[in-house]
Design an enzyme around this catalytic site. Structure first.
Site, PDB file in Angstrom:
ATOM      1  N   LYS A 129      36.309  25.501  39.540  1.00 60.58           N
ATOM      2  CA  LYS A 129      36.765  26.894  39.626  1.00 60.58           C
ATOM      3  C   LYS A 129      37.732  27.141  38.491  1.00 60.58           C
ATOM      4  O   LYS A 129      38.386  26.218  38.015  1.00 60.58           O
ATOM      5  CB  LYS A 129      37.483  27.127  40.961  1.00 60.58           C
ATOM      6  N   ASP A 169      34.063  35.881  40.009  1.00 60.72           N
ATOM      7  CA  ASP A 169      34.789  35.861  41.287  1.00 60.72           C
ATOM      8  C   ASP A 169      35.624  37.147  41.263  1.00 60.72           C
ATOM      9  O   ASP A 169      35.273  38.093  40.535  1.00 60.72           O
ATOM     10  CB  ASP A 169      35.649  34.589  41.423  1.00 60.72           C
TER      11      ASP A 169
HETATM   12  P1  NDP Z   1      35.822  41.822  43.534  1.00 62.34           P
HETATM   13  O1  NDP Z   1      36.867  41.742  42.504  1.00 62.34           O
HETATM   14  O2  NDP Z   1      34.506  42.441  43.185  1.00 62.34           O
HETATM   15  O3  NDP Z   1      36.349  42.583  44.826  1.00 62.34           O
HETATM   16  C1  NDP Z   1      37.469  42.111  45.528  1.00 62.34           C
HETATM   17  C2  NDP Z   1      37.781  43.074  46.656  1.00 62.34           C
HETATM   18  O4  NDP Z   1      38.784  42.499  47.474  1.00 62.34           O
HETATM   19  C3  NDP Z   1      38.325  44.403  46.171  1.00 62.34           C
HETATM   20  O5  NDP Z   1      37.997  45.416  47.082  1.00 62.34           O
HETATM   21  C4  NDP Z   1      39.822  44.143  46.150  1.00 62.34           C
HETATM   22  O6  NDP Z   1      40.609  45.310  46.235  1.00 62.34           O
HETATM   23  C5  NDP Z   1      39.999  43.283  47.371  1.00 62.34           C
HETATM   24  N1  NDP Z   1      41.133  42.375  47.144  1.00 62.34           N
HETATM   25  C6  NDP Z   1      41.248  41.434  46.183  1.00 62.34           C
HETATM   26  N2  NDP Z   1      42.434  40.818  46.244  1.00 62.34           N
HETATM   27  C7  NDP Z   1      43.079  41.384  47.271  1.00 62.34           C
HETATM   28  C8  NDP Z   1      44.346  41.187  47.856  1.00 62.34           C
HETATM   29  N3  NDP Z   1      45.203  40.260  47.369  1.00 62.34           N
HETATM   30  N4  NDP Z   1      44.670  41.934  48.926  1.00 62.34           N
HETATM   31  C9  NDP Z   1      43.800  42.865  49.424  1.00 62.34           C
HETATM   32  N5  NDP Z   1      42.579  43.104  48.907  1.00 62.34           N
HETATM   33  C10 NDP Z   1      42.232  42.380  47.858  1.00 62.34           C
HETATM   34  O7  NDP Z   1      35.601  40.321  44.038  1.00 62.34           O
HETATM   35  P2  NDP Z   1      34.395  39.699  44.859  1.00 62.34           P
HETATM   36  O8  NDP Z   1      33.793  40.718  45.752  1.00 62.34           O
HETATM   37  O9  NDP Z   1      33.532  38.973  43.906  1.00 62.34           O
HETATM   38  O10 NDP Z   1      35.138  38.590  45.721  1.00 62.34           O
HETATM   39  C11 NDP Z   1      35.621  38.831  47.038  1.00 62.34           C
HETATM   40  C12 NDP Z   1      35.801  37.519  47.775  1.00 62.34           C
HETATM   41  O11 NDP Z   1      34.542  36.830  47.845  1.00 62.34           O
HETATM   42  C13 NDP Z   1      36.754  36.508  47.118  1.00 62.34           C
HETATM   43  O12 NDP Z   1      37.385  35.764  48.134  1.00 62.34           O
HETATM   44  C14 NDP Z   1      35.808  35.588  46.347  1.00 62.34           C
HETATM   45  O13 NDP Z   1      36.389  34.332  46.110  1.00 62.34           O
HETATM   46  C15 NDP Z   1      34.659  35.514  47.333  1.00 62.34           C
HETATM   47  N6  NDP Z   1      33.371  35.102  46.797  1.00 62.34           N
HETATM   48  C16 NDP Z   1      32.799  35.757  45.752  1.00 62.34           C
HETATM   49  C17 NDP Z   1      31.555  35.384  45.290  1.00 62.34           C
HETATM   50  C18 NDP Z   1      30.853  36.127  44.218  1.00 62.34           C
HETATM   51  O14 NDP Z   1      29.698  35.804  43.950  1.00 62.34           O
HETATM   52  N7  NDP Z   1      31.445  37.134  43.597  1.00 62.34           N
HETATM   53  C19 NDP Z   1      30.860  34.216  45.863  1.00 62.34           C
HETATM   54  C20 NDP Z   1      31.514  33.646  47.010  1.00 62.34           C
HETATM   55  C21 NDP Z   1      32.729  34.070  47.433  1.00 62.34           C
HETATM   56  P3  NDP Z   1      41.267  45.910  44.892  1.00 62.34           P
HETATM   57  O15 NDP Z   1      40.107  46.404  44.068  1.00 62.34           O
HETATM   58  O16 NDP Z   1      42.149  46.977  45.380  1.00 62.34           O
HETATM   59  O17 NDP Z   1      41.987  44.773  44.240  1.00 62.34           O
HETATM   60  O1  2IT Z   2      33.182  31.384  45.326  1.00 64.28           O
HETATM   61  C1  2IT Z   2      32.036  31.343  44.834  1.00 64.28           C
HETATM   62  O2  2IT Z   2      31.145  30.662  45.347  1.00 64.28           O
HETATM   63  C2  2IT Z   2      31.771  32.152  43.635  1.00 64.28           C
HETATM   64  N1  2IT Z   2      32.653  32.879  43.206  1.00 64.28           N
HETATM   65  C3  2IT Z   2      30.438  32.060  42.969  1.00 64.28           C
HETATM   66  C4  2IT Z   2      30.358  30.859  42.064  1.00 64.28           C
HETATM   67  C5  2IT Z   2      29.135  30.777  41.184  1.00 64.28           C
HETATM   68  O3  2IT Z   2      29.111  29.835  40.381  1.00 64.28           O
HETATM   69  O4  2IT Z   2      28.211  31.596  41.287  1.00 64.28           O
END
Ligand code: NDP
Ligand code: 2IT
Length: 453
Positions: A129, A169
């Site tokens: 990561k 992420d």
């Molecule tokens: P994005 O940046 O696209 O979206 C994040 C969302 O969560 C936004 O709505 C944001 O609000 C909110 N958010 C982020 N930080 C905070 C905080 N500290 N407090 C409150 N709200 C918060 O990220 P992703 O959708 O990609 O990721 C979301 C989650 O999913 C994370 O935990 C990530 O690790 C996990 N994840 C992502 C994957 C991926 O493929 N993208 C894969 C597996 C897990 P705002 O815009 O207001 O900051």
């Molecule tokens: O938390 C996760 O699994 C991710 N942000 C996706 C990682 C990836 O390599 O697609």
């Protein structure tokens, strides 16, 4: 807190001592350790080879300076990280997070989770990561580009198709992957498609990667519901966040016949009794890069916007059948879990990484709520990244239908692996235990085969 087995307690104590102040990493490690006592006593070879001690120590940790110039001509300095945690099963694989809260402890917790998650997919990917304390909010495209170029100018020497393959992420999506890939290509003079995943469809990306995490988490929840002869049809659902994972979780819930009655961002919550308008939400978040308050503004009287609100408190006044936390770590605590239980929640699947606090997990478990932990439920994203690598390696690109079918098979496989492992340890329905043990043993067995490295 659950008592740790006497076999693993000293190892956990050493992790605390060696990694002071990294509270999220401690939390993630403890959650895995709570599941492993019985595995270690049943299979003494793991203890004899100090597998647990080794698995908690990243193979490599890189911290670097990221200088860049903002639109006013001022020099800005951020800190970049890449933690290459474990390569027993394949090249390090995992996303990059750009968020002001990022420090080494964040990246280590995420990297640690990634090791077991990636193992659970059954695919040939190790765990890693990275990220930065850079805050993309309010920055112009040109600033984001200069930041990404500077970040890659250091990172490029550590990554590669067979070495380490970053992706997105929080704060890192298609735009950032484009700038990062462009700079990698320029510096190395190689069109090495599989060095990053989450690429654009026109230049080596995979269909369904954008949707994969949200779709996968919803499919995992659906699989859990099926074990009780139930489905998403007619279910009332809360999805926290409104970023990449949340948007496509909402889409899949709607496709499966459920109604999403609330979502959120870091500044507010929307309660939408008639159901979230996904097209409008995507326009506001994906295209305009706006706030949830903008969505509420366009939606008018149909939605109730609560600035600074807590999405889970919606369950205090209305029925909620399924909760999909898709924002960030520790966003759902014990009191939130109690509100959800009182609101009738049947299933919770974590789209985010470690969104539920240990207290919340305990409340769900004691209430008999189906609970899918992040390392299982959100593995669809990284699994589809591995499918992207597969397409890149064969210089092929698959249709949406084919790729989505592969994703569904993978999610069902993960659900089955977790359920079977929980059964094997006489804790049917305990997906936390199942995910931790199934992920751990796959990595541990490879490490045993390799000797002491
Ligand atoms: P994005 O940046 O696209 O979206 C994040 C969302 O969560 C936004 O709505 C944001 O609000 C909110 N958010 C982020 N930080 C905070 C905080 N500290 N407090 C409150 N709200 C918060 O990220 P992703 O959708 O990609 O990721 C979301 C989650 O999913 C994370 O935990 C990530 O690790 C996990 N994840 C992502 C994957 C991926 O493929 N993208 C894969 C597996 C897990 P705002 O815009 O207001 O900051
Ligand atoms: O938390 C996760 O699994 C991710 N942000 C996706 C990682 C990836 O390599 O697609």
């Amino acid at each position: 807190m659950t008592q740790l087995d006497a076999l693993v307690q000293p190892i956990f104590d050493a992790v605390l001592q060696r990694n002071p102040g990294e509270v999220e990493f401690h939390q993630a490690a403890r959650e895995v350790f709570e599941s492993l006592g019985r595995v270690i006593s049943k299979h003494p070879q793991y203890a004899e080879a100090s597998i647990l001690e080794r698995i908690c120590e990243p193979e490599r940790q890189i911290i670097f300076r990221v200088p860049w110039v903002d639109d006013d001509g001022r020099v800005q300095i951020n800190r970049g990280f890449r933690v290459e945690f474990n390569s027993a099963l394949g090249p390090y694989k995992g996303g990059l997070r750009f968020h002001p809260s990022v420090y080494l402890g964040t990246i280590k917790f995420l990297g640690f989770e990634q090791v077991f998650k990636n193992a659970l997919t059954g695919m040939p990917i190790g765990g890693g990561k990275g990220g930065s304390d850079f805050d993309p909010k309010g920055r112009s495209d040109a600033e984001v580009m200069r930041f990404c170029q500077s970040f890659m100018t250091e990172l490029y020497r550590h990554i590669g198709e067979y070495t380490d393959v970053p992706a997105g992420d929080i704060g890192v999506g298609g735009r950032e992957i484009g700038y990062l890939f462009g700079q990698y290509k320029r510096i190395t003079n190689r069109y090495e498609s599989a060095v990053l995943t989450g690429k654009g469809i026109g230049w080596g990306g995979s269909l369904v990667r954008t949707e994969a995490t949200g779709y996968g988490a919803t499919i995992f929840a659906d699989e859990m519901l099926k074990t009780r002869g139930d489905s998403f049809d007619g279910k009332r659902v809360l999805v926290s966040g409104s970023g990449n994972v949340a948007l496509y979780a909402i889409q899949k819930v709607q496709q499966l016949g459920g109604k999403v009655v609330g979502c959120s961002d870091s500044t507010g919550v929307v309660y939408d009794e008639t159901g979230v308008d996904l097209e409008l939400l995507r326009q506001v978040k994906e295209i305009d890069r706006g706030r949830l308050s903008d969505y509420a503004h366009y939606r008018g009287a149909a939605s109730d916007y609560r600035p600074g609100g807590n999405i889970w408190s919606i369950a205090e006044s209305t029925r909620v059948d399924v909760a999909l936390p898709c924002a960030t770590q520790n966003e759902l605590d014990g009191a939130d879990a109690a509100a959800l239980v009182a609101g009738g929640v049947l299933a919770v699947a974590e789209g985010a990484n470690m969104p539920s606090t240990p207290d919340a997990v305990r409340v769900f478990t004691e209430a008999g709520v189906l609970f899918g932990p992040g390392k299982a439920a959100n593995a669809g994203g990284v699994a589809t990244s591995a499918l992207e690598m597969q397409q890149n390696a064969s210089r092929d690109s698959w249709s949406f239908e084919h790729t989505e079918q592969r994703l569904e098979e993978i999610m069902r496989g993960i659900h089955e692996r977790c359920a079977e492992t929980a059964d094997e340890y006489d804790e049917p329905g305990n997906y936390v235990l199942g995910a931790n043990i199934a992920g751990f043993t796959r990595v541990a067995d490879a490490m045993l085969a390799f000797g002491v490295i």
